[in-house]
Scaffold this motif. Structure first.
Motif, PDB file in Angstrom:
ATOM      1  N   ARG A   7     -52.121 -72.566  -7.219  1.00 14.56           N
ATOM      2  CA  ARG A   7     -52.158 -71.373  -8.082  1.00 14.56           C
ATOM      3  C   ARG A   7     -51.875 -71.664  -9.547  1.00 14.56           C
ATOM      4  N   PHE A  13     -57.445 -75.811 -14.733  1.00 11.45           N
ATOM      5  CA  PHE A  13     -58.739 -76.182 -14.174  1.00 11.45           C
ATOM      6  C   PHE A  13     -59.861 -75.456 -14.922  1.00 11.45           C
ATOM      7  N   ALA A  14     -59.636 -74.157 -15.147  1.00 12.27           N
ATOM      8  CA  ALA A  14     -60.675 -73.326 -15.769  1.00 12.27           C
ATOM      9  C   ALA A  14     -61.024 -73.813 -17.166  1.00 12.27           C
ATOM     10  N   ARG A  23     -56.944 -81.276  -9.805  1.00 14.34           N
ATOM     11  CA  ARG A  23     -58.337 -80.981 -10.136  1.00 14.34           C
ATOM     12  C   ARG A  23     -59.249 -81.159  -8.913  1.00 14.34           C
ATOM     13  N   ARG A  27     -61.257 -78.313  -6.785  1.00 10.58           N
ATOM     14  CA  ARG A  27     -62.695 -78.507  -6.626  1.00 10.58           C
ATOM     15  C   ARG A  27     -63.080 -78.456  -5.137  1.00 10.58           C
ATOM     16  N   LEU A  30     -62.963 -74.952  -3.900  1.00 11.22           N
ATOM     17  CA  LEU A  30     -64.119 -74.188  -4.373  1.00 11.22           C
ATOM     18  C   LEU A  30     -65.374 -74.592  -3.597  1.00 11.22           C
ATOM     19  N   MET A  38     -61.289 -69.262  -5.331  1.00  6.73           N
ATOM     20  CA  MET A  38     -62.426 -68.734  -6.082  1.00  6.73           C
ATOM     21  C   MET A  38     -61.954 -67.563  -6.968  1.00  6.73           C
ATOM     22  N   ALA A  39     -61.213 -66.651  -6.350  1.00  2.90           N
ATOM     23  CA  ALA A  39     -60.719 -65.477  -7.092  1.00  2.90           C
ATOM     24  C   ALA A  39     -59.752 -65.913  -8.183  1.00  2.90           C
ATOM     25  N   VAL A  41     -59.586 -68.812  -9.765  1.00  3.67           N
ATOM     26  CA  VAL A  41     -60.280 -69.497 -10.866  1.00  3.67           C
ATOM     27  C   VAL A  41     -61.041 -68.482 -11.721  1.00  3.67           C
ATOM     28  N   LYS A  42     -61.613 -67.484 -11.070  1.00  4.80           N
ATOM     29  CA  LYS A  42     -62.315 -66.451 -11.851  1.00  4.80           C
ATOM     30  C   LYS A  42     -61.355 -65.714 -12.773  1.00  4.80           C
TER      31      LYS A  42
END
Ligand SMILES: [Zn+2]
Lengths: 258, 194
Positions: A7, A13-14, A23, A27, A30, A38-39, A41-42
């Protein structure tokens, strides 16, 4: 590593500065479509965009726009306007939601709108109360969920609106955030052909709540129309705009309705 | 009446309409994209590279990249502004890294500005009032926290690189980064999924 351990690293990462092993771990999550990561990172990308947008505002040179369009192989259309008009276009394109019927992909929808427009005009003649019903639509337009593009102009609440052009029916303009024109003045709509002078397209007034709807009935050469604009003019109307436009809707060129 | 509802729906679909037109390669859509985000993109890039001529070159690169890759964006749910800013930042950081002879990693850019990631975002996050809040939140950070944020976001330094640059132990920098990100998140009300 599990999602919970990752988290803290979503933001890094973004923005491409996460280190190993986090990292590769993110990855991997994802890649296997881990919904949690996914959520996360968005959200992190969202925050990165917000931070990025907070850089001190700077103004690129005016040539850059043309350079970019040219390098993309896009022909720039000649705006033979005075600088004030050109400036107004640039400003309002940023904020005004505009829409040309000929840009629609869905032919069925075009048909429906065409039918609606005919119906709408007839009904309006029959019952002026239709305007009140439209305020419901404007309430939605002004609602908190409504997407609003950034606006670079001096006015804190720019008029928003849409213009619909139909080759046989005419031009429909709807707007919100357009305060009623002062006493003795009215709004005047202009249809501006490519490379030509603005053509007057009728006077109108907006509602006390700032909403307005104006229809210019009759055939219009959509293909050769560059933009539709609105200025404040004396009640009697003017042959040519005498003030800066409050609304400029650039009409996309290209495919016409099928 | 159908019309009012139709109109309202179209207003909400502003981004969607723009994305669809970009994907159809409607020239006017590129112009509109530039008119909406050109200044924001330029400001961000200039903040990173601090040279107006280089910044303009990179703005051009950014828009061309987006123009050529818009097919990957989700037309229904895509967020074109945040994606554009991510591409812009990556272009600028990549330039900065190569100019400084630092390690460049194309893969990480591919994965952090992949258009498919930019969907289902909050609308309006790039509105000016939000931007002001971000600025205020950044300014509220203690100087060391603000510095790590700047080094990460605007210079693209990893935590190890920051530690070296700031002459601090890596563990200290990691703590600063963690704390800074948390307070920024809290300040901006960014919900983190648990
Ligand atoms: Zn995960």
């Amino acid at each position: 590593m599990n999602c919970n351990e990752l988290r803290e690293y979503y933001e890094l990462f973004a923005i491409g500065v996460a280190e190993e092993p986090e990292r590769s771990e993110i990855r991997a999550h994802l890649n296997r479509k881990c919904e949690v990561c996914m959520a996360g990172v968005k959200k992190a990308l969202e925050m990165a965009a917000m931070v990025g947008s907070a850089a001190d505002a700077a103004q690129p040179s005016s040539k850059l726009r043309q350079r970019i369009l040219a390098s993309a192989g896009v022909e720039t259309r000649g705006f033979r306007w005075t600088p004030v008009w050109a400036m107004a276009t640039a400003l309002s394109l940023a904020g005004a939601v505009y829409f040309g019927i000929q840009a629609r992909r869905d032919a069925g929808e075009t048909q429906r709108i065409r039918a609606e427009m005919g119906l709408q005009n007839d009904e309006m003649r029959a019952q002026g109360a239709e305007i009140t019903r439209l305020t419901e639509a404007f309430a939605i337009l002004n609602g908190p969920d409504t997407k609003e593009a950034a606006f670079g102009g001096a006015r804190p609440r720019p008029p928003r609106g849409k213009v619909f052009l139909n080759p046989t029916q005419g031009v429909l303009l709807i707007a919100s955030n357009l305060p009623p024109a002062p006493l003795g003045k009215l709004y005047e709509m202009w249809v501006i052909p490519r490379g030509g002078r603005p053509v007057a397209a009728g006077m109108f007034q907006s509602q006390p709540d700032g909403s307005a709807m104006h229809v210019r009935r009759g055939a219009v050469d959509v293909e050769s129309t560059n933009a539709v604009a609105v200025t404040v003019e004396n009640q009697a109307g003017a042959d040519q705009p005498t003030s800066e436009p409050l609304i400029v809707a650039a009409v996309p060129s290209g495919a016409s309705p099928r | 009446m159908l019309l009012p509802i139709l109109l309202a729906i179209q207003a909400i679909r502003g981004d969607r309409d723009l994305i669809e037109r970009l994907q159809r390669r409607d020239p006017q859509a590129l112009a509109e994209l530039y008119d909406r985000f050109g200044r924001l993109v330029y400001s961000l890039i200039l903040r990173v590279v601090r040279d107006t001529a280089i910044a303009e070159d990179l703005v051009q690169e950014t828009f061309l990249r987006v123009w050529n890759r818009s097919q990957g964006l989700d037309a229904e749910r895509g967020s074109v502004g945040p994606w554009l800013l991510a591409v812009a930042r990556n272009r600028a950081i990549d330039y900065l890294r190569s100019a400084a002879g630092r390690e460049r990693n194309a893969v990480e850019f591919e994965e952090t500005d992949h258009p498919a990631l930019f969907c289902d975002m909050e609308p309006d996050i790039l509105r000016s009032d939000k931007t002001r809040r971000v600025r205020a939140a950044m300014e509220k950070l203690a100087p060391n926290y603000r510095e790590v944020m700047h080094l990460a976001y605007f210079e693209g330094l990893s935590q190890s690189e920051m530690a070296k640059r700031m002459g601090q132990p890596l563990g200290t920098v990691k703590t600063w980064v963690r704390t800074a990100l948390k307070s920024l998140r809290d300040e901006l009300g960014v919900a983190v999924t648990s």
